[in-house]
Design a protein around this motif. Structure first.
Motif, mmCIF file in Angstrom:
data_model
loop_
_atom_site.group_PDB
_atom_site.id
_atom_site.type_symbol
_atom_site.label_atom_id
_atom_site.label_comp_id
_atom_site.label_asym_id
_atom_site.label_seq_id
_atom_site.Cartn_x
_atom_site.Cartn_y
_atom_site.Cartn_z
ATOM 1 N N CYS A 3 0.971 -1.148 -0.051
ATOM 2 C CA CYS A 3 -0.345 -0.093 0.164
ATOM 3 C C CYS A 3 0.807 1.251 -0.120
ATOM 4 C CB CYS A 3 -0.835 -0.002 1.385
ATOM 5 S SG CYS A 3 -1.968 -1.256 1.499
ATOM 6 N N GLY A 4 0.150 2.319 -0.494
ATOM 7 C CA GLY A 4 0.910 3.591 -0.358
ATOM 8 C C GLY A 4 2.509 3.610 -0.867
ATOM 9 N N THR A 5 3.312 4.388 0.124
ATOM 10 C CA THR A 5 4.702 4.430 -0.634
ATOM 11 C C THR A 5 5.260 3.098 -0.800
ATOM 12 O OG1 THR A 5 4.985 6.411 0.734
ATOM 13 C CG2 THR A 5 6.806 4.846 0.576
ATOM 14 N N ALA A 6 4.920 1.881 0.207
ATOM 15 C CA ALA A 6 5.593 0.702 -0.020
ATOM 16 C C ALA A 6 5.289 0.045 -1.449
ATOM 17 C CB ALA A 6 5.108 -0.154 1.126
ATOM 18 N N SER A 56 6.344 -3.601 3.377
ATOM 19 C CA SER A 56 5.453 -3.067 4.424
ATOM 20 C C SER A 56 6.675 -2.552 5.390
ATOM 21 C CB SER A 56 4.457 -3.918 5.263
ATOM 22 O OG SER A 56 3.994 -3.007 6.236
ATOM 23 N N GLN A 57 6.353 -1.273 5.501
ATOM 24 C CA GLN A 57 7.270 -0.574 6.694
ATOM 25 C C GLN A 57 7.014 -1.170 8.072
ATOM 26 O OE1 GLN A 57 8.634 1.168 9.851
ATOM 27 N NE2 GLN A 57 6.553 2.180 9.173
ATOM 28 N N SER A 58 5.603 -1.088 8.324
ATOM 29 C CA SER A 58 5.293 -1.272 9.755
ATOM 30 C C SER A 58 5.297 -2.947 9.850
ATOM 31 C CB SER A 58 3.922 -0.538 9.987
ATOM 32 O OG SER A 58 3.025 -0.953 8.992
ATOM 33 N N THR A 69 0.141 -3.401 8.204
ATOM 34 C CA THR A 69 -1.017 -2.728 7.280
ATOM 35 C C THR A 69 -1.860 -3.835 7.124
ATOM 36 O OG1 THR A 69 0.301 -1.157 6.453
ATOM 37 C CG2 THR A 69 -1.431 -1.444 5.146
ATOM 38 N N VAL A 76 4.658 10.537 9.913
ATOM 39 C CA VAL A 76 3.626 9.698 8.863
ATOM 40 C C VAL A 76 4.226 9.567 7.603
ATOM 41 C CG1 VAL A 76 1.261 9.986 8.145
ATOM 42 C CG2 VAL A 76 1.519 10.412 10.412
ATOM 43 N N ALA A 77 4.936 10.708 6.964
ATOM 44 C CA ALA A 77 5.229 10.461 5.506
ATOM 45 C C ALA A 77 6.434 9.469 5.585
ATOM 46 C CB ALA A 77 5.505 11.949 4.918
ATOM 47 N N SER A 78 6.573 8.091 4.944
ATOM 48 C CA SER A 78 7.379 7.392 4.484
ATOM 49 C C SER A 78 8.561 8.088 3.578
ATOM 50 C CB SER A 78 6.919 6.134 4.244
ATOM 51 O OG SER A 78 7.724 5.225 4.326
ATOM 52 N N LYS A 121 4.139 12.417 -1.843
ATOM 53 C CA LYS A 121 4.897 12.766 -0.718
ATOM 54 C C LYS A 121 4.617 14.404 -0.497
ATOM 55 C CE LYS A 121 6.010 10.449 1.221
ATOM 56 N NZ LYS A 121 6.190 9.031 1.440
ATOM 57 N N GLU A 169 0.513 14.447 0.498
ATOM 58 C CA GLU A 169 -0.053 14.139 1.915
ATOM 59 C C GLU A 169 0.568 15.053 2.994
ATOM 60 O OE1 GLU A 169 3.370 10.612 2.605
ATOM 61 O OE2 GLU A 169 1.495 10.556 3.664
#
Ligand code: M6R
Length: 610
Positions: A300-303, A347-349, A352, A398-400, A486, A489
């Protein structure tokens, strides 16, 4: 999303909870609350707004104090941000905090109404609290009540519960939402994430699903759903408070961009052995990966944007087809997966919800899953068959940013590994490639960081824009998607990433006098084509910021209003310094607009709900 912390001990719990919540605010920040066990029973203070509003409210209640408390910072799902919808939520016998979504809350509410319950808030959480209350009335046992309630609840949850008649004890359970438990010198904790407890201890238990933690002043105990005592594995954090703080930078985002050279070094160095990619995962270091005919990258998103870079590099050097999929789409579109497909989750976290669901779907279809994750021991990391950890350290903004760079770096290494297996690259070529990655990437990213002043000036000419475009072709186009996200957001400027050759098929009608267009040119073979696209927008009045590699700037006279030259690196590796420049640009626009860079509106760091 939402951040949870609970403390039981002899210290004054309020500063401990507030400090912990501050580290968790990235998980949600539209309201906050705290409940404290006092001699007169459980007292709650909660409010819409940031943590500072809660602190002001607490000052109006100076008598509030105690050694056991739970706190919450919210990212609204059910019910708008308001004082009433804020957590904690109470019932007759208990008070609780919740992270996640109770999907069958309406059904539960109907059942509770039949038992005489009424509701003050619009939240699913209050329904959950009252369900546990009903079961506590019946069984008079907190573990039995929680266990039975979670058999009824559908959805995701991390819960911290305190009961009126069980002083100084917090009960906790989780499903599909993270929760850790820790024992420090001055008391015991529950928390959504490690930074919240780091000041007190580096050791923690990652609570397994289906296990109930009983956290009192001096001990933590774990029970299974049948109330049998059980054990959890103690883990140790390998980073410290300093790394989880701003370290002199005004915002976490800029600090984290500055950590990129180190994060890249830490991610790459241990993964190159004898000059070749080495993942320290026995089967991946053999020829296991050669059996896969195609790859699905799901994130998702940046990933997911890192996945687009992965697709570009894997297809270019290893000639293996790659699909990149948005996890929330993948999970519901009944994807066609074959036995020799590889599903790669990024995924960073590692928490997700959509990425986790996509992983589970792939596993259920018997497809091999590999994950690229930053947070050690997170759900995606634990559930994927193999995991490659990025070594970015904690990412708080929040912005990766740094997570994207290191994700791309691992995808590059994976591409080299696949290319050698697929014989599209010789071992000697691979050694040369890896050596250049190791030395040149951190070096040029450091040089990009040194250009901050110039980038800041360019940003000053974008702050007034209402909308703008990023254009590029090939790999530059993929990079533009992340650059655009980036900026959007954190600066609230609408922007779109466009393939430079596609603008003329419709979107160019939006380009008028002064519309900013950021044109990225690092790919030699399509540079002239991109220049044609630039000319097209320029002749319609666009204000063009060219971000260009050193070689291409020397070779072509790019029509632009200003130019930022990317530090010299091989074309194929230019993604790394280029994204650093684009991240800095977005950061400076947001900072110059005076916005809350680290906590943009409506967002949260960890998206643990669908
Ligand atoms: O933790 P994850 O990498 O799975 O998160 C995925 C996205 O939510 C995340 O990358 C998001 O797009 C970033 N906040 C954007 O900067």
């Amino acid at each position: 999303m939402c951040g949870i912390i609970g403390y039981s001990g002899d210290q004054d719990s309020i500063p401990i909870i507030i400090e912990g919540l501050r580290t968790l605010e990235y998980r949600g920040y539209d309201s906050a609350g705290i409940s404290v066990c006092t001699e007169e029973g459980i007292k709650t203070v909660k409010t819409q707004g940031r943590l500072t509003v809660l602190e002001d409210k607490l000052k109006e209640n100076p008598e509030l104090g105690g050694g056991c408390a739970i706190g919450h910072t919210r990212w609204a799902t059910h019910g708008e941000p308001s004082d009433t919808n804020s957590h904690p939520h109470s019932a007759k016998n208990l008070t609780l905090v919740h992270n996640g979504i109770i999907e069958n809350y309406a059904e539960i509410a109907e059942m509770l109404k039949g038992a005489g319950y009424t509701f003050e808030s619009e939240t699913d959480t209050e329904r959950g609290a009252k369900l546990i209350d009903l079961l506590y009335e019946k069984y008079q046992d907190p573990i039995v009540a929680i266990s039975k309630a979670t058999k009824i609840i559908r959805g995701s949850y991390a819960l911290g519960v305190i009961f009126n008649d069980i002083p100084d004890t917090i009960f906790a359970i989780r499903k599909d939402s993270p929760l850790i438990v820790a024992k420090g010198e001055d008391g015991c904790f529950i928390a959504s994430d490690i930074p919240a407890i780091l000041k007190h201890t580096k050791q923690y238990y990652r609570l397994a699903e289906g296990i109930i933690a009983k956290v009192s002043k001096s001990e933590v105990e774990f029970f299974d759903m049948e109330k049998n005592l059980t054990e959890q594995q103690l883990e140790t954090v390998d980073w410290d408070v300093e790394q989880a703080q701003k370290g002199g930078f005004p915002h976490f985002m800029i600090k984290e961009i500055h950590e990129e050279p180190e994060a890249l070094r830490k991610t790459l160095e241990p993964r190159i052995r004898d000059g070749l990619p080495y993942f320290d995962i026995p089967r991946l270091d053999g020829d296991f990966l050669s059996k896969f005919g195609s790859i699905h990258i799901v994130a998702c998103g940046t990933a997911m944007h890192a996945g687009l870079i992965g697709k570009a590099i894997i297809e270019r050097i290893a000639r293996i087809p790659v699909n990149v999929e948005i996890a929330s789409e993948f999970r519901y579109r009944n994807p066609i997966l074959k036995k020799n497909d590889l599903v790669l989750l990024i995924s960073q976290s590692g928490e997700t919800a959509d990425t986790l669901a996509a992983l589970r779907l792939a596993k259920a279809q018997g497809v091999y899953t590999l994950a690229i994750v930053n947070v050690i021991g997170s759900s995606v990391a634990r559930e994927a068959e193999d995991v490659m950890y990025t070594r970015a350290g904690p990412e708080i903004a929040v912005a990766s940013t740094k997570a994207y760079s290191v994700q791309c770096s691992l995808l590059y290494l994976l591409a080299v590994k696949l290319a050698v297996l697929n014989k599209t690259m010789s071992e000697d070529e691979a050694r040369d490639f890896c050596a250049r990655m190791l030395t040149d990437i951190p070096k040029t990213v450091t040089s990009a960081l040194e250009m901050s002043t110039k980038i800041c000036e360019a940003a000053s000419r974008l702050v007034a824009a209402e909308h703008l475009f990023y254009i590029g072709r090939d790999m530059d186009c993929q990079l533009c998607t992340e650059a655009s996200l980036k900026l959007k957001e954190i600066s609230y400027i609408h922007s779109e990433a466009y393939a430079a050759g596609e603008l003329k098929h419709g979107t160019i009608s939006l380009v008028t006098d002064g519309t900013p267009v950021i044109a990225l040119t690092t790919v030699g073979k399509v540079c002239e084509k991109t220049i044609s696209g630039i000319r097209e927008v320029k002749s319609r009045g666009a204000y063009v910021v060219s971000i260009c590699s050193e070689e291409l700037a020397a070779k072509y006279d790019i029509p632009c209003d200003e130019q930022i030259i990317i530090p010299h690196i091989d074309e194929i590796l230019s993604v790394f310094p280029a994204i650093c420049i684009l991240q800095l640009l977005a950061y400076h626009v947001s900072a110059q607009k005076g916005l809350d860079v680290d906590k943009p509106r409506n967002l949260a760091k960890s998206v643990t709900v669908e």
